[in-house]
Motif scaffolding. Structure first.
Motif, PDB file in Angstrom:
ATOM      1  N   SER A 249       0.827  -1.205   0.000  1.00  0.00           N
ATOM      2  CA  SER A 249       0.000   0.000   0.000  1.00  0.00           C
ATOM      3  C   SER A 249       0.858   1.251   0.000  1.00  0.00           C
ATOM      4  O   SER A 249       0.425   2.308  -0.462  1.00  0.00           O
ATOM      5  N   ALA A 250       2.094   1.147   0.528  1.00  0.00           N
ATOM      6  CA  ALA A 250       2.971   2.314   0.567  1.00  0.00           C
ATOM      7  C   ALA A 250       3.769   2.470  -0.718  1.00  0.00           C
ATOM      8  O   ALA A 250       4.393   3.496  -0.934  1.00  0.00           O
ATOM      9  N   GLN A 251       3.743   1.479  -1.581  1.00  0.00           N
ATOM     10  CA  GLN A 251       4.511   1.523  -2.814  1.00  0.00           C
ATOM     11  C   GLN A 251       4.016   2.654  -3.702  1.00  0.00           C
ATOM     12  O   GLN A 251       2.824   2.856  -3.886  1.00  0.00           O
ATOM     13  N   GLN A 252       4.953   3.422  -4.239  1.00  0.00           N
ATOM     14  CA  GLN A 252       4.623   4.536  -5.130  1.00  0.00           C
ATOM     15  C   GLN A 252       4.831   4.098  -6.577  1.00  0.00           C
ATOM     16  O   GLN A 252       5.845   3.471  -6.919  1.00  0.00           O
ATOM     17  N   TYR A 253       3.848   4.415  -7.417  1.00  0.00           N
ATOM     18  CA  TYR A 253       3.929   4.077  -8.842  1.00  0.00           C
ATOM     19  C   TYR A 253       3.842   5.356  -9.671  1.00  0.00           C
ATOM     20  O   TYR A 253       3.290   6.377  -9.234  1.00  0.00           O
ATOM     21  N   THR A 254       4.382   5.285 -10.854  1.00  0.00           N
ATOM     22  CA  THR A 254       4.466   6.459 -11.722  1.00  0.00           C
ATOM     23  C   THR A 254       3.517   6.327 -12.901  1.00  0.00           C
ATOM     24  O   THR A 254       3.534   5.314 -13.614  1.00  0.00           O
TER      25      THR A 254
ATOM     26  N   THR B  64       3.215  10.731  -9.558  1.00  0.00           N
ATOM     27  CA  THR B  64       3.578   9.619  -8.679  1.00  0.00           C
ATOM     28  C   THR B  64       2.495   9.441  -7.633  1.00  0.00           C
ATOM     29  O   THR B  64       2.162  10.370  -6.894  1.00  0.00           O
ATOM     30  N   LEU B  65       1.915   8.221  -7.577  1.00  0.00           N
ATOM     31  CA  LEU B  65       0.773   7.959  -6.705  1.00  0.00           C
ATOM     32  C   LEU B  65       0.936   6.608  -6.008  1.00  0.00           C
ATOM     33  O   LEU B  65       1.606   5.707  -6.531  1.00  0.00           O
ATOM     34  N   PRO B  66       0.296   6.428  -4.859  1.00  0.00           N
ATOM     35  CA  PRO B  66       0.323   5.117  -4.197  1.00  0.00           C
ATOM     36  C   PRO B  66      -0.621   4.137  -4.886  1.00  0.00           C
ATOM     37  O   PRO B  66      -1.487   4.527  -5.685  1.00  0.00           O
ATOM     38  N   ALA B  67      -0.461   2.872  -4.581  1.00  0.00           N
ATOM     39  CA  ALA B  67      -1.324   1.851  -5.172  1.00  0.00           C
ATOM     40  C   ALA B  67      -2.767   2.072  -4.752  1.00  0.00           C
ATOM     41  O   ALA B  67      -3.062   2.586  -3.672  1.00  0.00           O
ATOM     42  N   GLY B  68      -3.669   1.694  -5.658  1.00  0.00           N
ATOM     43  CA  GLY B  68      -5.085   1.823  -5.354  1.00  0.00           C
ATOM     44  C   GLY B  68      -5.846   2.462  -6.495  1.00  0.00           C
ATOM     45  O   GLY B  68      -5.289   2.818  -7.533  1.00  0.00           O
ATOM     46  N   LYS B  69      -7.139   2.607  -6.302  1.00  0.00           N
ATOM     47  CA  LYS B  69      -7.997   3.197  -7.324  1.00  0.00           C
ATOM     48  C   LYS B  69      -8.023   4.712  -7.144  1.00  0.00           C
ATOM     49  O   LYS B  69      -8.124   5.224  -6.027  1.00  0.00           O
ATOM     50  N   VAL B  70      -7.957   5.424  -8.255  1.00  0.00           N
ATOM     51  CA  VAL B  70      -7.941   6.876  -8.203  1.00  0.00           C
ATOM     52  C   VAL B  70      -8.635   7.440  -9.437  1.00  0.00           C
ATOM     53  O   VAL B  70      -8.605   6.836 -10.514  1.00  0.00           O
ATOM     54  N   ASP B  71      -9.291   8.578  -9.258  1.00  0.00           N
ATOM     55  CA  ASP B  71      -9.900   9.302 -10.371  1.00  0.00           C
ATOM     56  C   ASP B  71      -9.034  10.514 -10.684  1.00  0.00           C
ATOM     57  O   ASP B  71      -8.825  11.384  -9.833  1.00  0.00           O
ATOM     58  N   LEU B  72      -8.516  10.567 -11.910  1.00  0.00           N
ATOM     59  CA  LEU B  72      -7.685  11.683 -12.343  1.00  0.00           C
ATOM     60  C   LEU B  72      -8.499  12.625 -13.217  1.00  0.00           C
ATOM     61  O   LEU B  72      -9.173  12.183 -14.153  1.00  0.00           O
TER      62      LEU B  72
ATOM     63  N   SER C  68     -10.791   7.015 -14.456  1.00  0.00           N
ATOM     64  CA  SER C  68     -10.644   6.158 -13.278  1.00  0.00           C
ATOM     65  C   SER C  68      -9.662   5.053 -13.604  1.00  0.00           C
ATOM     66  O   SER C  68      -9.815   4.348 -14.615  1.00  0.00           O
ATOM     67  N   ILE C  69      -8.643   4.909 -12.767  1.00  0.00           N
ATOM     68  CA  ILE C  69      -7.638   3.873 -13.019  1.00  0.00           C
ATOM     69  C   ILE C  69      -7.319   3.161 -11.708  1.00  0.00           C
ATOM     70  O   ILE C  69      -7.413   3.739 -10.621  1.00  0.00           O
ATOM     71  N   LEU C  70      -6.917   1.900 -11.827  1.00  0.00           N
ATOM     72  CA  LEU C  70      -6.455   1.106 -10.695  1.00  0.00           C
ATOM     73  C   LEU C  70      -4.934   1.037 -10.785  1.00  0.00           C
ATOM     74  O   LEU C  70      -4.382   0.491 -11.751  1.00  0.00           O
ATOM     75  N   ILE C  71      -4.277   1.592  -9.810  1.00  0.00           N
ATOM     76  CA  ILE C  71      -2.810   1.684  -9.843  1.00  0.00           C
ATOM     77  C   ILE C  71      -2.218   0.508  -9.085  1.00  0.00           C
ATOM     78  O   ILE C  71      -2.439   0.350  -7.876  1.00  0.00           O
TER      79      ILE C  71
ATOM     80  N   GLU D 265       0.896  -0.763 -10.778  1.00  0.00           N
ATOM     81  CA  GLU D 265       2.208  -0.802 -11.425  1.00  0.00           C
ATOM     82  C   GLU D 265       2.412   0.522 -12.163  1.00  0.00           C
ATOM     83  O   GLU D 265       1.480   1.315 -12.322  1.00  0.00           O
ATOM     84  N   ASN D 266       3.656   0.764 -12.605  1.00  0.00           N
ATOM     85  CA  ASN D 266       3.906   1.946 -13.429  1.00  0.00           C
ATOM     86  C   ASN D 266       3.088   1.851 -14.704  1.00  0.00           C
ATOM     87  O   ASN D 266       2.953   0.771 -15.290  1.00  0.00           O
ATOM     88  N   LYS D 267       2.541   2.988 -15.146  1.00  0.00           N
ATOM     89  CA  LYS D 267       1.592   2.927 -16.244  1.00  0.00           C
ATOM     90  C   LYS D 267       1.774   4.114 -17.174  1.00  0.00           C
ATOM     91  O   LYS D 267       2.048   5.236 -16.736  1.00  0.00           O
ATOM     92  N   VAL D 268       1.637   3.864 -18.470  1.00  0.00           N
ATOM     93  CA  VAL D 268       1.615   4.929 -19.473  1.00  0.00           C
ATOM     94  C   VAL D 268       0.161   5.178 -19.842  1.00  0.00           C
ATOM     95  O   VAL D 268      -0.547   4.267 -20.268  1.00  0.00           O
ATOM     96  N   LEU D 269      -0.278   6.425 -19.669  1.00  0.00           N
ATOM     97  CA  LEU D 269      -1.674   6.767 -19.910  1.00  0.00           C
ATOM     98  C   LEU D 269      -1.725   8.033 -20.765  1.00  0.00           C
ATOM     99  O   LEU D 269      -1.604   9.148 -20.265  1.00  0.00           O
ATOM    100  N   ASP D 270      -1.858   7.854 -22.069  1.00  0.00           N
ATOM    101  CA  ASP D 270      -2.003   8.994 -22.977  1.00  0.00           C
ATOM    102  C   ASP D 270      -3.449   9.467 -22.966  1.00  0.00           C
ATOM    103  O   ASP D 270      -4.388   8.661 -22.902  1.00  0.00           O
ATOM    104  N   ILE D 271      -3.624  10.778 -23.044  1.00  0.00           N
ATOM    105  CA  ILE D 271      -4.947  11.379 -22.921  1.00  0.00           C
ATOM    106  C   ILE D 271      -5.242  12.231 -24.151  1.00  0.00           C
ATOM    107  O   ILE D 271      -4.374  12.965 -24.635  1.00  0.00           O
ATOM    108  N   ILE D 272      -6.473  12.099 -24.630  1.00  0.00           N
ATOM    109  CA  ILE D 272      -6.952  12.958 -25.710  1.00  0.00           C
ATOM    110  C   ILE D 272      -8.041  13.862 -25.148  1.00  0.00           C
ATOM    111  O   ILE D 272      -9.050  13.380 -24.619  1.00  0.00           O
ATOM    112  N   LEU D 273      -7.808  15.184 -25.221  1.00  0.00           N
ATOM    113  CA  LEU D 273      -8.790  16.151 -24.765  1.00  0.00           C
ATOM    114  C   LEU D 273      -9.579  16.698 -25.948  1.00  0.00           C
ATOM    115  O   LEU D 273      -9.023  16.918 -27.025  1.00  0.00           O
TER     116      LEU D 273
END
Length: 815
Positions: free
Chosen positions: A19-24, A62-70, A83-86, A88-96
């Motif tokens: 739970s304390a692990q930080q992911y990017t 950089t966020l801790p493990a768990g579900k988060v709304d960005l 909404s993503i479940l963190i 592991e490190n993740k690449v998330l490209d966004i189209i606005l």
């Protein structure tokens, strides 16, 4: 049982570690056409924790493990929540998606008024409420500043620009790149406290950033912004009380965001040269408050040295108030052949709008830079920076940081010095020549030759030359030693002296100075004319306005702040003083109007103003600047220009009998000086009031009289505290006096309305002064003129009571 307990504890430990692990989370933000969207605000939904994308649309979080709304927010685009479940490190490209603004969502009560105008009127009515709605807040601020040169001349004052500024072969490159992290606290009535906890400067491991989070604070609910920063007058907010005098408005459309209707309004200056912004503002319907701005100003609006400055500010609702999540300044400009561009961005996060501050938490210290702030390594910054680096910035850091140790080595610094120290005969004619020993923090400055040649009627043609040795230290301390020699060819007098200064405590501006030798000094201790101006007056205009005497002296002075803004200066001066006579009468004019060196007997060339004598004079000055803000850095304390007066009390005493000193008097004075009192679009004023009195005058020679900042020259120093027509010498006093000065700069308020003059950006100046003493009762003067940068011309009148005694033009180049 023991095994089960160990297993259970191990599982708990593993769970806590996970739970304390930080992911990017990283990615790129683009629109539907693949075009990058820069400086997008990215926040955890319903919080102010987040980051921002860089100019290339890249972001990193950089966020801790768990579900988060960005939530992804950018001016002119639809907000997007992912909404993503963190885990592991993740690449998330966004189209606005660009926001679609329509003209069908706003109901306006009046059928005769522009729809945008009514929205603006309602917003203006709320302006004062929103200006004062924020009682206090605390937050964290990340800043990044980058400045780069696009083009540059090969040489500047004889020096190779590419070498000095570390540019590439095309004379291009980043010249400043810095990041900071700060804790910012605010309380209404402009109480600010900022602590810089992290600082990084490209290529300078030991340097501290010049970024300041409070400098990025801009509130469009103020009537006027950037007052006396980008121009004398400042710029009118699009929602100022008098905004309709400066702007036209156009409603481009409306859109809905989280149940709120947002009005997109274009602001257009009514006149191209008005002190006004252009661009887009976004206003929330019903509450009539700003949600974002995207504005710019140009040099046509009156900014100096910058062609265009653009401002983007995004606001977020926190409880019942709106606060900035990000602000970005972009600029481009050209000056003296240097074309530059750059930006500064601030990202605000982790707001607390109900902070509790202890008593006396706020002081005049608006920024404190912690000594350890520049010790953070690259891994810290990779993990902590809110805005990712662009490829160009990353390359600049890598290149400059990789050679920073090399640059601090003696071999490298000596090689750079060899280039900087190349002697250029044409250069030293105009500017000083500086010989550097950077590794040892030493430099030797040789005076420019042209400024060393002078003429006056006492010495005739003369030469004055000085060399200044400076030794610096890592903690900001330094000392200087300056020997100076002077020779007059007509009177054949040679004078030489040495002066030295040691700054031993930069945080308290504490220094000690000492000097001894002989010199030719001005009879007026205020020294209102320099050698060049006096030479021009004598040779070109045939007037020897400056009068001189000779002194052989020893003096010592100590200065120290015993509290912020309280400065005490103590000095002792012992001198043998000798009056001088004229010895040369040369001029380019056929019939120069020269007078004797005794201002009280102008026609008697054999008159000595005072007998040769010795004088020991002690003096003390206590100066206090009211409510002066300052910055504390590990290498010293640095003061900001104060909005309040500087008060200066002086006591001076002549000591008789010691070392055969003939001086015996007591003098006190009080001076209050307020520089730059702002009147919004009407410019700024400066005011000085001073008074003093000789308490005793048992033995007093002319050099000890109270001397005024006077002038008789066509070319003079246009300081706000100077008289412009008062005689240098004959109206100085041995009794009491009162003086007052006033000057106002309208900052192009009138000339900006005249088509042929507005391009010149001339600033209008008016002013006056008053003096009353037994020698000159009810003396007054008035003047008016124009100013551009450091050059100025004005016309004035001087009155003795009600009688006009002088009038004419005055010129100043103010360097």
């Amino acid at each position: 049982m023991r095994f089960c307990l160990k297993t259970y504890l191990l599982l708990i430990f593993i769970g806590l570690s996970a739970s304390a692990q930080q992911y990017t989370i990283t990615g790129k933000i683009t629109d539907g056409k693949g075009i990058v969207v820069p400086f997008v605000s990215i926040y955890i939904n319903a919080t102010t924790k987040g980051t921002s994308s860089n100019i290339d649309g890249d972001y990193k979080l950089t966020l801790p493990a768990g579900k988060v709304d960005l939530q992804f927010t950018a001016i002119g685009y639809e907000d997007k929540t992912i909404s993503i479940l963190i885990k592991e490190n993740k690449v998330l490209d966004i189209i606005l998606t660009p926001k679609v603004f329509t003209l069908n969502d706003v109901v306006i009560s009046s059928s005769h008024e522009n729809r945008a105008d009514e929205i603006i009127r309602k917003t203006i009515l709320k302006r004062r409420t929103y200006l004062n709605e924020i009682e206090a807040f605390s937050c964290e601020v990340y800043t990044k500043g980058m400045q780069k040169l696009l083009t540059a001349p090969k040489k500047f004052f004889g020096r190779d620009v590419a070498t000095i500024l570390d540019l590439d072969s095309n004379r291009q490159g980043i010249i400043y790149l810095s990041e900071t992290e700060s804790k910012l606290d605010f309380k209404r009535k402009n109480k600010i406290k900022e602590v810089m906890i992290s600082s990084k400067v490209a290529g300078n491991d030991n340097g501290f950033s010049f970024n300041k989070a409070s400098d990025l604070s801009i509130n469009f609910y103020e009537n006027v912004l950037f007052e006396d920063k980008l121009s004398v007058r400042g710029f009118v907010s699009p929602i100022a009380d008098n905004a309709f005098s400066f702007y036209k408005y156009k409603l481009l459309g409306t859109s809905e965001n989280e149940g709120k209707i947002i009005n997109k309004i274009q602001v257009i200056p009514k006149k191209p040269n008005a002190p006004a912004f252009s661009g887009i503002i976004y206003i929330v319907n019903d509450t009539w408050r700003l949600s974002a701005v995207n504005l710019f100003i140009t040099k046509k609006s009156g900014i100096e040295f910058i062609d265009t400055l653009s401002i983007k500010q995004q606001l977020v609702q926190i409880n019942d108030v709106y606060l900035p999540t990000s602000i970005q300044f972009n600029l481009v400009g050209k000056v003296f052949g240097f074309k530059f561009s750059g930006y500064v961005i601030g990202v605000y996060k982790n707001y607390n709008v109900t902070p509790s501050f202890r008593k006396n938490f706020f002081s005049n210290e608006i920024l404190k830079i912690e000594a350890s702030s520049n010790k953070k390594d690259s891994l810290y910054w990779e993990r902590s920076r809110s805005v990712p680096l662009t490829s160009e910035e990353r390359e600049n850091y890598v290149r400059k940081d990789s050679i920073s140790r090399l640059k601090s080595s003696q071999h490298y610094l000596d090689s750079v010095d060899r280039v900087k120290n190349r002697f250029n005969a044409s250069q030293i004619l105009i500017t000083p020549y500086i010989y550097y020993r950077s590794y040892n923090q030493k430099s030797i400055t040789y005076d420019a030759l042209l400024s060393s040649v002078y003429y006056n009627t006492v010495e005739g043609l003369g030469l004055k030359y000085a060399v200044t040795l400076r030794q610096g230290f890592n903690d900001g301390r330094y000392y200087t030693i300056k020997p100076e020699a002077r020779y007059g060819f007509a009177n054949e007098h040679f004078n030489a002296h040495i002066k030295a200064k040691y700054l031993y405590d930069p945080t308290k501006n504490a220094s000690i100075s000492i000097g001894f030798g002989s010199e030719v000094a001005n009879l007026n201790s205020q020294k209102q004319t320099n050698l060049l101006r006096n030479s021009i007056n004598a040779l070109v205009f045939g007037k020897n306005v400056a009068k001189f005497y000779e002194r052989r002296f020893f003096n010592i002075q100590a200065t120290r702040e015993f509290a912020p803004s309280f400065e005490l200066t103590l000095s002792a001066d012992y001198a043998r003083r000798t009056a001088l006579l004229n010895s040369s009468f040369q001029s380019f004019r056929n019939q120069p109007n020269f007078t004797s060196n005794d201002p009280f007997n102008p026609l008697d060339e054999q008159s000595y103003l005072f007998p040769q004598h010795r004088a020991l004079v002690l003096s003390g000055t206590l100066a206090y600047t009211v409510a002066q803000k300052y910055i504390t850095r590990p290498d010293g304390r640095f003061y900001m220009e104060s909005e309040f007066p500087r008060i200066e009390f002086n006591y001076r005493k002549g000591i008789s009998g010691i070392f055969r000193s003939a001086a015996d008097y007591d003098f006190i004075s009080l001076e209050i000086f307020q520089k730059d009192v702002h009147f919004l679009l009407m410019g700024k004023s400066s005011i000085l009031v001073g008074a003093g009195k000789f308490l005793t005058t048992k033995s007093l020679n002319y050099p000890d009289w109270k001397h005024f900042r006077a002038n008789q020259s066509l070319i003079f120093d246009a300081d706000e505290r100077n008289f412009h027509f008062l005689d240098f010498y004959i109206f100085n006093t041995t009794k009491q006096y009162f003086e007052a000065h006033f000057q106002h700069n309208f900052g192009s308020f009138f000339t900006n309305k005249i088509p042929l003059l507005r391009r010149l950006k001339l600033e209008e100046i008016i002013g006056g002064a008053y003096l009353s003493s037994p020698e000159k009762r009810n003396y007054s003067e008035f003047y008016f003129g124009i100013k551009r940068l450091n050059f100025r011309i004005h016309y004035g009148y001087a009155y003795d009571r009600h009688t006009l005694i002088k009038k004419g033009f005055k010129l100043s180049y103010g360097f």
